[in-house]
Scaffold this motif. Structure first.
Motif, short mmCIF file in Angstrom:
data_model
loop_
_atom_site.label_atom_id
_atom_site.label_comp_id
_atom_site.label_asym_id
_atom_site.label_seq_id
_atom_site.Cartn_x
_atom_site.Cartn_y
_atom_site.Cartn_z
N UNK A 153 0.83 -1.20 0.00
CA UNK A 153 0.00 0.00 0.00
C UNK A 153 0.87 1.26 0.00
N UNK A 154 1.91 1.23 0.84
CA UNK A 154 2.82 2.38 0.90
C UNK A 154 3.47 2.64 -0.45
N UNK A 155 4.10 1.62 -0.98
CA UNK A 155 4.88 1.85 -2.21
C UNK A 155 3.97 2.14 -3.40
N UNK A 156 2.86 1.41 -3.52
CA UNK A 156 2.03 1.59 -4.70
C UNK A 156 1.36 2.96 -4.68
N UNK A 166 3.52 -2.17 -10.21
CA UNK A 166 4.18 -1.90 -8.94
C UNK A 166 3.56 -2.70 -7.79
N UNK A 167 2.27 -3.04 -7.87
CA UNK A 167 1.71 -3.83 -6.78
C UNK A 167 2.25 -5.25 -6.81
N UNK A 178 5.13 -6.03 -8.09
CA UNK A 178 6.53 -5.86 -7.71
C UNK A 178 6.70 -5.76 -6.20
N UNK A 179 5.78 -5.04 -5.56
CA UNK A 179 5.87 -4.87 -4.11
C UNK A 179 5.70 -6.22 -3.41
N UNK A 180 4.81 -7.05 -3.91
CA UNK A 180 4.55 -8.33 -3.26
C UNK A 180 5.70 -9.30 -3.36
N UNK A 181 6.52 -9.10 -4.37
CA UNK A 181 7.62 -10.04 -4.55
C UNK A 181 8.96 -9.45 -4.07
N UNK A 182 8.89 -8.35 -3.33
CA UNK A 182 10.12 -7.72 -2.84
C UNK A 182 10.92 -8.69 -1.97
N UNK A 183 12.17 -8.83 -2.32
CA UNK A 183 13.00 -9.76 -1.56
C UNK A 183 14.38 -9.19 -1.26
N UNK A 198 -1.98 -12.90 -8.37
CA UNK A 198 -2.94 -13.05 -9.48
C UNK A 198 -4.23 -12.35 -9.14
N UNK A 199 -4.65 -12.48 -7.87
CA UNK A 199 -5.87 -11.80 -7.44
C UNK A 199 -5.76 -10.31 -7.67
N UNK A 200 -4.61 -9.75 -7.32
CA UNK A 200 -4.39 -8.31 -7.49
C UNK A 200 -4.52 -7.91 -8.95
N UNK A 201 -3.91 -8.73 -9.79
CA UNK A 201 -3.98 -8.40 -11.22
C UNK A 201 -5.41 -8.45 -11.70
N UNK A 202 -6.15 -9.46 -11.23
CA UNK A 202 -7.54 -9.58 -11.67
C UNK A 202 -8.35 -8.38 -11.17
N UNK A 203 -8.17 -8.04 -9.89
CA UNK A 203 -8.88 -6.88 -9.35
C UNK A 203 -8.51 -5.63 -10.14
N UNK A 204 -7.22 -5.47 -10.36
CA UNK A 204 -6.78 -4.31 -11.12
C UNK A 204 -7.43 -4.24 -12.48
N UNK A 205 -7.46 -5.40 -13.14
CA UNK A 205 -7.97 -5.40 -14.51
C UNK A 205 -9.47 -5.21 -14.58
N UNK A 206 -10.19 -5.73 -13.59
CA UNK A 206 -11.65 -5.60 -13.67
C UNK A 206 -12.13 -4.30 -13.04
N UNK A 207 -11.79 -4.08 -11.78
CA UNK A 207 -12.29 -2.88 -11.10
C UNK A 207 -11.70 -1.61 -11.68
N UNK A 208 -10.39 -1.51 -11.62
CA UNK A 208 -9.75 -0.29 -12.11
C UNK A 208 -9.96 -0.15 -13.60
#
Ligand SMILES: Nc1ncnc2c1ncn2[C@@H]1O[C@H](COP(=O)(O)OP(=O)(O)O)[C@@H](O)[C@H]1O
Ligand SMILES: [Mg+2]
Lengths: 344, 315
Positions: free
Chosen positions: B100-103, B243-244, B246-251, B298-308
């Protein structure tokens, strides 16, 4: 509303030559004034300075006697229609029209009334909820017009608004534009490089060349009594034929005034050979090689390519220009040196 | 003079085809199929991802004893375990906060800076170039640099703050400030790229639309929110998605700077997967956690693609 450009100089940042200098123009209240000239002569620049989208380098601009030189475009009480429409692609037709009205803090009820009125006026009522992408070029043009009308501005500024439409639609929109002008009776300033548009629509024509006003008059005036050789050659379909004389002056005649066949009497007699013949419906456009260059005439008579012709132009149809290319009543004499074209 | 009629034309076409043998025709037809043309790339891409994905999901249902090499099916045991694991839940929470912060902060700054830098002046271009450099520096190097700069004692950051008489911070060493510090670095690193994307999006908005807005008496704020933002929405949307995920896979910054600390304040999902799998050799749990990571991204991508996606304006 009279619009006055007084001693305007415009030089774009980073360029070495000004587009115009000492440019003076008075646009009469309620006129349909057309700024006409070849591409690059400064028409758009002049219009954008009136709109306030472009700063003047020097000089003042007045609208209704108020100095608006430093006034924001939104406060000049004008509306503009751009060549590429410039409608907001993400808003519906209604949204496009409302956007400006809301900014002017007009009441909701009134906005709705105005929007509905202009939609009906431009025949867009059934498209009010559509996005621009779902409209044809002509419809988008109407949206731009509707948006301009909705503001009930004191003046409409239009920059080649019809040039992106196909020929048939252009003719139709031209007539609609004239009707609109007759209905609204406010000042129209219309930029075009198309002399037909200028002649058919304008009440006043301002012919501009290289940033200088060549002539300002009614369509009849610029057609019948061009102030100089440039205007004579720019106006008309095609423009005037001009022959440079050994004395330095010029003699000119309109393509439709040339008679085919030998004739007696006072006038200009030329011999030549037909180069091309284009059928224009009512008559032919004929290009003729007269030895020192080519001239173009319009005539109903059928001629063949390579045919040798005698041409006669009566004295009364001849125009004279002095060595500075300005129109003169003094008859210019001398032998024909060459066919002359004002370069553009 | 001979005339050519329609029949003659078809005759010509037949002749032309006959010049090629059956093998040529077979390949010629096959190559007209677009899927055949992208097949080599697709096979490699799918082979590497699908195989890994399938293997990962499969292993998340297994217990894999590293000493005997014995694998036993344990059903949902690994999932049950991680969802009862305090550390996993903490890392899940941290990851969400970090995202949330980074995005959001990131995208807001990218758009604002992009709008500010969108002038074709030498200085603006220079700033833009300088901003882009962090993007081409390896994250590992960045992490090391920031580790020194953010050092609570003697680091550049705190020295500067002290000189300016501003309150100093514990940065990545403090429980409260650690995650924020990593988010700051991550935003900083992605800023140049994001700004570049925003600027190219802005350049695609025609200038006459802005001129129309000026004639419509729209002020700066109104123009920004009613013209720029909607017309930039495809770009903003793209930045949100990339970026969302990317944020989730930050290592790497976690591994380099904090090892998940202090007090697990920067423990994030990808780091959890790494620790479980490669340090504690709990392959099953690591796989289960990475499946959770996969589902979320994947959920994020789906939400992004449908809602946004619905609010996005595509021209
Ligand atoms: N933004 C600009 N910067 C520099 N030169 C310009 C700019 N806009 C127009 N010009 C130049 O000014 C001259 C007049 O242009 P313009 O007013 O667009 O002519 P017109 O509308 O009559 O075709 C041209 O020579 C053009 O190249
Ligand atoms: Mg122009």
């Amino acid at each position: 509303m009279a619009i006055v450009m007084k001693d305007i100089k415009k030089q774009y940042v980073g360029t070495t030559k000004p587009v115009m200098e000492h440019f003076d123009l008075t646009i009469e209240d309620g006129s349909f004034t057309v700024l006409l000239g070849p591409s690059g002569c400064g028409k758009t620049t002049a219009l954008r300075m009136i709109a306030g989208l472009e700063d003047v380098t020097d000089g003042r601009i007045y609208i209704d006697e108020n100095d608006v030189t430093d006034v924001d475009p939104g406060d000049r009480n004008i509306a503009m229609v751009f060549q590429n429409y410039a409608i907001y692609p993400h808003m519906t037709v209604r949204g496009n029209i409302e956007f400006g009205l809301k900014n002017y803090k007009i009441e909701k009820e009134e906005i709705k009334q105005r929007v509905d009125y202009v939609l009906a006026l431009t025949g867009l009522s059934e498209y009010s909820e559509r996005k621009p992408a779902q409209l044809s070029g002509g419809q988008r043009q109407r949206v731009a017009l509707a948006r301009a009308i909705s503001k009930s501005p004191k003046a409409f500024l239009m920059d080649e608004p019809l040039s992106n439409l196909d020929a048939k639609l252009r003719t139709q929109m031209r007539s609609e534009m004239i009707q609109l002008y007759n209905r609204l009776k406010c000042t129209f300033i219309y930029v075009t490089h198309d002399q037909t548009e200028a002649m058919t629509m304008g009440t006043d024509i301002v012919v501009i060349y290289k940033g200088v006003i060549q002539q300002h008059g009614t369509p009849e005036e610029v057609y019948k009594s061009p102030a100089n050789l440039f205007v004579a050659q720019f106006i008309g379909d095609p423009g005037m034929n001009a022959l440079k004389l050994s004395s330095g002056g010029f003699v000119g005649f309109k393509p439709r005034e040339a008679q085919i066949g030998a004739a007696e009497g006072d006038g200009l007699k030329i011999k030549g050979k037909v180069l091309t013949r284009e059928y224009m419906g009512y008559d032919y456009m004929i290009t003729i090689d007269i030895g020192c260059g080519n001239i173009v005439i319009r005539n109903k008579q059928h001629v063949e390519v390579d045919q040798e012709l005698d041409l006669f132009i009566p004295q009364t149809a001849l125009y004279y220009f002095d060595e500075n290319q300005n129109r003169t009543e003094t008859v210019q004499t001398g032998s024909v040196a060459e066919v002359f074209h004002v370069d553009d | 003079m001979s005339t050519i009629d329609k029949n003659d034309m078809t005759h010509f076409r037949k002749l032309e085809l006959k010049q090629h043998g059956p093998v040529y025709r077979f390949f010629n037809n096959m190559l007209k199929n677009p899927y055949v043309l992208i097949a080599p790339a697709e096979i490699i891409a799918l082979g590497t991802t699908i195989f890994a994905l399938g293997y990962c999901i499969f292993m998340s249902f297994m217990k894999w004893d590293m000493i005997t090499g014995e694998r036993t099916f344990v059903g949902l045991y690994n999932y049950k375990y991680i969802f009862h694991d305090e550390l996993f839940l903490t890392s899940l929470k941290n990851t969400i906060v970090f995202m949330i912060l980074t995005v959001f902060v990131g995208v807001i700054f990218k758009v604002l800076i992009g709008v500010f830098l969108n002038k074709n002046k030498p200085l603006h271009n220079l700033v833009q170039t300088i901003m882009f450099t962090p993007y081409i520096i390896a994250t590992v190097a960045i992490a090391v640099i920031f580790k020194y700069m953010m050092m609570p004692n003697g680091g550049v950051f705190n020295s500067m703050l002290a000189k300016l008489h501003l309150p100093t911070s514990e940065w990545y060493m403090g429980t409260k400030s650690a995650l924020m510090s990593l988010a700051f670095i991550s935003i900083w690193q992605g800023m140049g790229y994001g700004v570049l994307i925003v600027i190219s999006g802005l350049r695609a908005i025609p200038n006459h639309v802005y001129e129309a807005a000026r004639l419509d008496k729209a002020g700066r704020t109104k123009t920004f929110f009613k013209i720029t933002v909607p017309l930039l929405s495809p770009t903003i949307f793209y930045l949100l998605v990339t970026s969302s995920v990317g944020a989730f896979t930050t290592f790497d910054i976690v591994a380099m700077m904090t090892d998940g600390g202090p007090h697990n304040a920067t423990y994030m999902l990808a780091y959890y997967v790494y620790m479980q799998g490669l340090r504690f050799m709990n392959y099953g749990r690591a796989m289960a956690a990475s499946v959770v990571l996969l589902v979320i991204t994947s959920g994020l991508s789906i939400i992004n693609f449908t809602l946004a996606g619905k609010k996005v304006h595509y021209q």
